[in-house]
Design a protein around this motif. Structure first.
Motif, PDB file in Angstrom:
ATOM      1  N   UNK A  13      -6.405  -5.860   7.076  1.00  0.00           N
ATOM      2  CA  UNK A  13      -7.506  -6.363   7.898  1.00  0.00           C
ATOM      3  C   UNK A  13      -7.754  -7.843   7.617  1.00  0.00           C
TER       4      UNK A  13
ATOM      5  N   UNK B 210      -9.929   3.759   7.518  1.00  0.00           N
ATOM      6  CA  UNK B 210     -10.728   3.396   6.340  1.00  0.00           C
ATOM      7  C   UNK B 210     -11.501   4.588   5.779  1.00  0.00           C
ATOM      8  N   UNK B 211     -11.695   5.619   6.618  1.00  0.00           N
ATOM      9  CA  UNK B 211     -12.401   6.812   6.155  1.00  0.00           C
ATOM     10  C   UNK B 211     -11.666   7.496   4.995  1.00  0.00           C
TER      11      UNK B 211
ATOM     12  N   UNK C  76     -20.274 -10.768  -2.352  1.00  0.00           N
ATOM     13  CA  UNK C  76     -20.399  -9.324  -2.544  1.00  0.00           C
ATOM     14  C   UNK C  76     -20.476  -8.993  -4.035  1.00  0.00           C
TER      15      UNK C  76
ATOM     16  N   UNK D 134     -24.905 -10.893  10.192  1.00  0.00           N
ATOM     17  CA  UNK D 134     -24.265  -9.857  11.011  1.00  0.00           C
ATOM     18  C   UNK D 134     -25.302  -8.750  11.157  1.00  0.00           C
ATOM     19  N   UNK D 135     -25.680  -8.408  12.375  1.00  0.00           N
ATOM     20  CA  UNK D 135     -26.653  -7.322  12.571  1.00  0.00           C
ATOM     21  C   UNK D 135     -26.225  -6.461  13.743  1.00  0.00           C
TER      22      UNK D 135
ATOM     23  N   UNK E  59     -17.596  -4.174   5.838  1.00  0.00           N
ATOM     24  CA  UNK E  59     -17.929  -3.688   4.498  1.00  0.00           C
ATOM     25  C   UNK E  59     -18.852  -4.695   3.802  1.00  0.00           C
ATOM     26  N   UNK E  60     -18.618  -5.978   4.017  1.00  0.00           N
ATOM     27  CA  UNK E  60     -19.523  -7.025   3.512  1.00  0.00           C
ATOM     28  C   UNK E  60     -20.931  -6.794   4.078  1.00  0.00           C
ATOM     29  N   UNK E  61     -21.021  -6.465   5.362  1.00  0.00           N
ATOM     30  CA  UNK E  61     -22.322  -6.152   5.966  1.00  0.00           C
ATOM     31  C   UNK E  61     -22.961  -4.955   5.273  1.00  0.00           C
TER      32      UNK E  61
ATOM     33  N   UNK F 210     -17.992  -3.047  17.007  1.00  0.00           N
ATOM     34  CA  UNK F 210     -16.818  -3.797  17.444  1.00  0.00           C
ATOM     35  C   UNK F 210     -16.970  -5.285  17.219  1.00  0.00           C
ATOM     36  N   UNK F 211     -15.906  -6.048  17.476  1.00  0.00           N
ATOM     37  CA  UNK F 211     -15.893  -7.472  17.112  1.00  0.00           C
ATOM     38  C   UNK F 211     -16.874  -8.339  17.886  1.00  0.00           C
TER      39      UNK F 211
ATOM     40  N   UNK G 252     -16.824   1.027   8.003  1.00  0.00           N
ATOM     41  CA  UNK G 252     -15.803   1.403   8.992  1.00  0.00           C
ATOM     42  C   UNK G 252     -16.458   1.960  10.256  1.00  0.00           C
ATOM     43  N   UNK G 253     -17.492   2.798  10.068  1.00  0.00           N
ATOM     44  CA  UNK G 253     -18.214   3.354  11.220  1.00  0.00           C
ATOM     45  C   UNK G 253     -18.766   2.235  12.106  1.00  0.00           C
TER      46      UNK G 253
ATOM     47  N   UNK H 130      -9.066  -1.265  16.984  1.00  0.00           N
ATOM     48  CA  UNK H 130     -10.106  -1.347  15.950  1.00  0.00           C
ATOM     49  C   UNK H 130     -10.751   0.012  15.669  1.00  0.00           C
ATOM     50  N   UNK H 131     -10.649   0.963  16.634  1.00  0.00           N
ATOM     51  CA  UNK H 131     -11.123   2.313  16.330  1.00  0.00           C
ATOM     52  C   UNK H 131     -10.228   2.947  15.270  1.00  0.00           C
TER      53      UNK H 131
ATOM     54  N   UNK I 165      -6.844 -10.973  10.428  1.00  0.00           N
ATOM     55  CA  UNK I 165      -7.837 -11.900  10.940  1.00  0.00           C
ATOM     56  C   UNK I 165      -7.376 -13.337  10.794  1.00  0.00           C
TER      57      UNK I 165
ATOM     58  N   UNK J 273     -14.006  -7.981  11.470  1.00  0.00           N
ATOM     59  CA  UNK J 273     -12.933  -7.273  10.772  1.00  0.00           C
ATOM     60  C   UNK J 273     -13.550  -6.156   9.944  1.00  0.00           C
ATOM     61  N   UNK J 274     -12.678  -5.299   9.415  1.00  0.00           N
ATOM     62  CA  UNK J 274     -13.128  -4.234   8.539  1.00  0.00           C
ATOM     63  C   UNK J 274     -13.794  -4.846   7.299  1.00  0.00           C
ATOM     64  N   UNK J 275     -13.219  -5.933   6.784  1.00  0.00           N
ATOM     65  CA  UNK J 275     -13.776  -6.576   5.586  1.00  0.00           C
ATOM     66  C   UNK J 275     -15.191  -7.081   5.869  1.00  0.00           C
TER      67      UNK J 275
ATOM     68  N   UNK K 234     -11.057   1.636  11.783  1.00  0.00           N
ATOM     69  CA  UNK K 234     -12.256   2.293  11.258  1.00  0.00           C
ATOM     70  C   UNK K 234     -11.911   3.691  10.760  1.00  0.00           C
TER      71      UNK K 234
ATOM     72  N   UNK L   1      -7.519  -2.856   3.692  1.00  0.00           N
ATOM     73  CA  UNK L   1      -8.357  -4.053   3.597  1.00  0.00           C
ATOM     74  C   UNK L   1      -7.517  -5.322   3.544  1.00  0.00           C
TER      75      UNK L   1
ATOM     76  N   UNK M   7     -17.789   1.732   2.284  1.00  0.00           N
ATOM     77  CA  UNK M   7     -16.566   1.665   3.081  1.00  0.00           C
ATOM     78  C   UNK M   7     -16.716   2.541   4.326  1.00  0.00           C
TER      79      UNK M   7
ATOM     80  N   UNK N 113     -17.798  -0.846  12.236  1.00  0.00           N
ATOM     81  CA  UNK N 113     -16.693  -1.596  12.829  1.00  0.00           C
ATOM     82  C   UNK N 113     -16.216  -0.894  14.094  1.00  0.00           C
ATOM     83  N   UNK N 114     -16.164   0.452  14.017  1.00  0.00           N
ATOM     84  CA  UNK N 114     -15.773   1.220  15.196  1.00  0.00           C
ATOM     85  C   UNK N 114     -16.820   1.164  16.293  1.00  0.00           C
TER      86      UNK N 114
END
Lengths: 278, 278, 278, 278
Positions: free
Chosen positions: C46, C125-126, A220, D208-209, D193-195, D181-182, D174-175, C118-119, C50, D188-190, C122, C43, D170, D177-178
């Motif tokens: 999170x 994090x907002x 990143x 990740x797509x 954010x990496x995505x 989902x996994x 987060x959106x 996980x909701x 994991x 994870x949230x991290x 998310x 973060x 972020x 991630x919600x």
């Protein structure tokens, strides 16, 4: 005193290859378009070959066309060697080398028929370089000069930029090689640096990607640095090109009222209406 | 002497389709927004269809809506053909072709019901082109002119740039085809050139990637060249657009004190306060 | 006549929330940094979660910290509502909505414990949006204005650009949906348009890629168009920003000798040495 | 009174390490090129090692070369420490730290032979940083200053830009991630954010797509925002760099006729022909 042969050679040279004559430019354009035609042919051949799973020998039409193309290029090459004022100048020039190299594939296949067919395909496609010859005819060089001078003025800054980029790629590549290790695709140092190049340039194939949390964090950081850096070469070239265009415009003053700032294609002064020097 | 029919046609044309009248612009905006509505409908339909695995016939509401949209477009097309001063001018124009093409899908389904439903979907989505009509109404053309003239001035340099890019893509594509060969996804010359396009443009799908050390080295060189080249079209367009904006500003002199360099939206001279010409 | 309560509320408001007082800016900065701290916490949580596969209840420290953060934000929200001159103005403002929304997650978990963890993550994090409050304190707004006015001046051209891009994405998405069909990942029209967006923007995930020769040709055309177009918004924003900077500089004339073209941070005229007006 | 040892140290320092002397610059260039050589060596070693699956001990030539490189760097480091006017200044400087760190790998292997060989490879590759020393010798600093001042002037706007980008990453991470989902890689949230970082920067690995319709819609919005935003840092840096270049040019007036707007490399006034001051 020139012999008859020499003077015939000179005449052929002036007619066919001298870029200062109209016929010379037409011949140049003809061979460039012929090269374009041969490249298009190769791509059609490659497309059809894949679809019908034919071997080279089965495509009769394409084999005959390839022989025809090779003969034309061979004839052109021999003519150039014979007519050039100093043949060595041509043979050892950039275009002499390209012309020879793109004539050879079929002769090589004839001499060594056991060679892989896909190597020959790759080789034949190199004829695309010949198409660039048409640029000589189009006389685009003045336009190119502005671009070239902008790059020359930004030279030092561009070298600095690429030196930083190169070092950053090696450092981050090495870091990822240490952190991720061979189990996640970062098999060698070279592969890691290849990954860093693919990442910084925002190509991002995804064939090698970080999987650990630490690796993703480093990735990143590299991405964000790369994202910021991409603005720098663009900024350098743009600002120097702007200054170049600006200075050309400002150096064009009206001979009557000294007004400056005329567009490149203006022919009359916008302030006093007097004719501008070209 | 015009017959009554002709004069009625003329009046309808002026009312509904003449862009110089207010009612004409409103009708144009209405049909553009109706096209937008029909496109949104298609995307909702496509989204719902995927989720519930319905066939076209099961979505009663969408079938009726599609019939309604087709009828409106058909009515519009017939009206335009009937009212245009010279119908052939309309029928064979760009918009005439687009209007006809986007009316047809449902009729085609009715005539040849065995056609694949997903071809019709693709066809119907082409209605998006109709939405561009709204730009005629918004009169954005002066803004577009600056952009257009900047591109026109950078014309030669852009042609040069794309010629180099094209040759480079073919040369590197052929090199990779020779080096990597068909076992790593570089199955044909065309696929290799597709890979080179995807790489130089920094799209980088990753469906075809180099796996050998030599291939990765060549790919890295291509990426670094592509990364450097991306600055050039941006630099060209930006610097010509800057020069264009600059020259427009400089050509706007105060009629009272000859001060130049006023903003586009300035109405009074910033040096003497006199009114500026629009 | 103001009551004692009202005047106490007014004093608290001026002390804590009025951006024109130093103490108000400090409180604003404190809550922005506290929000930053709470985001960093999420973060870390999170990341650890994991690695050790803990459930939310097992991370005692993080649960207590989350309760603490929620209490601080709740206290801040109540204080703001109580002290604002007109509470409704705050509650229905952008920041009032953000403040309320980022306080809620823990209360929601308490009321509906069956909600997916996980909701909540998310949602929590907002809180990152709250960090932007610090920009109010840093008084960056003049800098932002140049950028903003450049975008405003390029408004029409940007709208045109995005309209063309949008139509092009739908047209090419539909074409690919027709050509490649559902067997190669282009399952719906929406997926095809998503592919076109991913391609034109040069993101290029590679989750959906063309596999047929025709599809790859269309994709190559789209990529080359996208590659050319990316220069346009950059050129627009850059040239308008340059013009903006230039005009600011030119509008700053020396009051003594009328010399123009002073840098933003110059305090004396570079031609005559006289003091410049700020 | 300086002792003989001190004066000898002083002489060695002036000869070898003082950048103001020609011999000092040559020594600096020598060590930079030697570092470049050692880095090239590591990459060749890494390439060969992968191909033939050798262990470190089996590459006799490379082991001896690595020992040689380590000895040269060790000798250089000791010499610098001994000769520096104030050794502590060097040891605790940036270059002192880099020099020490890049000497160590072989000693560490010698002390702890059980260390993973790929960590050492990564470590050794850090020698690339040493190559940057050559920039000191090339005296590129004036060119760097224009770039640096442009960045400094765009400072506030760049901070604003990156703050918005960070918050956006972020929020969108987060959106997703919600929403996704996994089960679709957004573990994870991290990771989310990496995505978002990979997406906004247009790198787009594709590891990740999004797979749901809602996720793809959010991703498309993020991509379109990212596509628009990429123009902003470029625009900022370019316009400030242009202003910088412009102001340098405008501040260079002819001492004879006060004409301004001379190119950087002009030596005579283009209006009156008088000599310009350097």
């Amino acid at each position: 005193m020139p012999t008859a042969t020499t003077s015939f050679r000179q005449r052929v040279y002036r007619r066919l290859f001298d870029q200062r004559t109209r016929s010379g430019r037409r011949v140049e354009a003809f061979f460039a378009l012929f090269a374009l035609f041969s490249v298009v042919l190769i791509f059609i051949e490659s497309g059809i070959g894949t679809q019908y799973h034919l071997t080279f020998e089965e495509w009769h039409a394409f084999v005959w066309l390839e022989i025809f193309v090779t003969l034309v290029f061979t004839f052109e090459y021999i003519l150039r060697v014979l007519c050039w004022p100093k043949p060595a100048n041509y043979v050892f020039s950039f275009w002499g080398f390209i012309d020879l190299a793109t004539v050879l594939p079929l002769y090589v296949l004839w001499l060594w028929p056991e060679i892989g067919i896909h190597y020959l395909f790759a080789w034949r496609a190199m004829r695309a370089v010949r198409v660039l010859r048409i640029l000589k005819v189009l006389r685009f060089m003045p336009s190119l000069m502005i671009l070239w001078r902008a790059i020359a003025r930004a030279r030092q800054q561009l070298i600095l930029f690429y030196a930083f980029i190169a070092v950053m790629m090696i450092v981050f590549g090495a870091l990822m090689y240490g952190i991720e290790g061979p189990q996640y695709g970062f098999t060698t140092l070279n592969a890691s640096v290849y990954w860093a190049i693919v990442t910084v340039s925002t190509v991002g194939y995804g064939d090698i990607t970080p999987h650990t949390a630490a690796g993703r964090t480093i990735a990143s950081i590299l991405i964000l640095i790369g994202y910021s850096l991409i603005a720098i070469p663009t900024g350098l070239i743009t600002s120097h090109m702007s200054a170049e265009l600006n200075s050309r415009r400002q150096s064009r003053a009206c001979p009557h009222c000294r007004h400056i700032g005329h567009e490149d294609d203006a022919r009359y002064c916008k302030a006093c209406g007097g004719a501008l020097a070209e």
